[in-house]
Design a protein around this motif. Structure first.
Motif, PDB file in Angstrom:
ATOM      1  N   LEU A 112      30.881  29.394 -13.909  1.00 15.47           N
ATOM      2  CA  LEU A 112      31.957  28.681 -14.579  1.00 15.47           C
ATOM      3  C   LEU A 112      31.900  27.163 -14.377  1.00 15.47           C
ATOM      4  CD1 LEU A 112      34.992  31.064 -13.890  1.00 15.47           C
ATOM      5  CD2 LEU A 112      33.411  31.056 -15.822  1.00 15.47           C
ATOM      6  N   SER A 113      31.727  26.730 -13.147  1.00 16.16           N
ATOM      7  CA  SER A 113      31.776  25.298 -12.839  1.00 16.16           C
ATOM      8  C   SER A 113      30.404  24.636 -12.790  1.00 16.16           C
ATOM      9  CB  SER A 113      32.470  25.088 -11.482  1.00 16.16           C
ATOM     10  OG  SER A 113      31.675  25.658 -10.445  1.00 16.16           O
ATOM     11  N   THR A 164      37.033  26.729  -6.841  1.00 13.48           N
ATOM     12  CA  THR A 164      37.145  25.705  -7.884  1.00 13.48           C
ATOM     13  C   THR A 164      38.468  25.731  -8.626  1.00 13.48           C
ATOM     14  OG1 THR A 164      36.211  27.161  -9.574  1.00 13.48           O
ATOM     15  CG2 THR A 164      34.662  25.828  -8.304  1.00 13.48           C
ATOM     16  N   ASP A 166      38.618  27.595 -11.341  1.00 15.39           N
ATOM     17  CA  ASP A 166      38.194  28.191 -12.608  1.00 15.39           C
ATOM     18  C   ASP A 166      38.396  29.706 -12.546  1.00 15.39           C
ATOM     19  OD1 ASP A 166      37.191  25.788 -13.914  1.00 15.39           O
ATOM     20  OD2 ASP A 166      35.645  25.815 -12.368  1.00 15.39           O
ATOM     21  N   LYS A 176      39.322  34.008  -9.253  1.00 16.84           N
ATOM     22  CA  LYS A 176      38.838  32.636  -9.274  1.00 16.84           C
ATOM     23  C   LYS A 176      37.351  32.573  -8.884  1.00 16.84           C
ATOM     24  CE  LYS A 176      43.129  31.117  -9.824  1.00 16.84           C
ATOM     25  NZ  LYS A 176      43.848  30.626  -8.649  1.00 16.84           N
ATOM     26  N   GLU A 177      36.689  31.548  -9.397  1.00 12.84           N
ATOM     27  CA  GLU A 177      35.285  31.349  -9.025  1.00 12.84           C
ATOM     28  C   GLU A 177      35.177  30.787  -7.605  1.00 12.84           C
ATOM     29  OE1 GLU A 177      31.696  29.451 -11.387  1.00 12.84           O
ATOM     30  OE2 GLU A 177      32.754  27.922 -10.235  1.00 12.84           O
TER      31      GLU A 177
END
Length: 229
Positions: A112-113, A164, A166, A176-177
């Motif tokens: 994701l990030s 993060t 995300d 969440k990531e």
């Protein structure tokens, strides 16, 4: 006995009391617990869901569910004695209790990030340098204390275990990531939570706010248990 001798003996007693108290409050090797991110309140989590990109290994996420048994991790170290307190700057491994895989990182991009991917790998706990993390204490202590936040710095890449913010969609909607990030900040500060904390005497100290852990604690030696609620 003169006043000077009394002062010296009292000082030694206070120093010994502080040392004993610190050791009892320290996180110890072979203890099993949840790690909570201090910024978001999410727990370090894993499960038998693999990444669809990057390494394809078992994914590691942040979960807001305080009752999920897939958020328990057991701490180990090289040549470490079960129950001994963990010093700051020690090198540790974290074993995911449910799947028996180590917390791991490497030079794949997170999905994701686009930070550094964090996964769970090496079934059975037999790992490599990608599983090694340094305990960075946030306060000036000698030991990793349960009441204090810490950071985990990945040995091979010198980056911090990080959340993060995300958020994933299906099949792990709302989680969440977790990634590794090069700089220390509030998003990579963690604190231990519910779990079984093994004393130097090899007697575990149990801290459980819910009953979900009971079914998984049978594999941990529980000769004598003190409850902390």
């Amino acid at each position: 006995m003169n006043n000077m001798n009394i002062i010296v003996q009292c000082s030694c007693f206070v120093l010994l009391f502080d040392l004993i108290s610190s050791n009892q409050d320290a996180v110890s090797y072979s203890s099993t617990f949840k790690l909570v991110n201090q910024q978001s309140g999410d727990r370090l989590h894993s499960h038998e869901v693999k990444y669809g990109s990057g390494s394809g290994q078992q994914s590691v996420t942040g979960s807001s569910d305080a009752t999920d048994v897939n958020s328990y991790w057991q701490v180990h170290g090289e040549n470490s004695q079960r129950g001994s307190p963990i010093k700051c700057d020690s090198i540790i491994r974290l074993l995911h209790v449910a799947t028996k895989k180590n917390l791991h990182s490497h030079d794949f991009a997170s999905p994701l990030s686009n930070n550094q991917e964090v996964s769970a790998s090496d079934e059975g706990g037999i790992g490599d340098e990608g599983d090694m993390w340094k305990v960075i204490c946030s306060n000036e202590n000698d030991y990793w204390l349960r009441k204090d936040g810490i950071r985990l710095r990945h040995i091979a890449t010198d980056k911090y275990l990080h959340l993060t913010g995300d958020t994933y969609g299906r099949p792990i909607h709302g989680q969440k990531e977790i990634s590794c990030y090069p700089n220390a900040n509030n998003h990579n500060l963690w604190k231990v939570d519910a779990g079984v904390y093994v004393r130097p005497s090899s007697e575990p100290q149990l801290s459980i706010p819910n009953n979900q852990f009971n079914a998984h604690s049978q594999s941990i030696h529980t000769d004598h248990v003190d409850y902390e609620l």
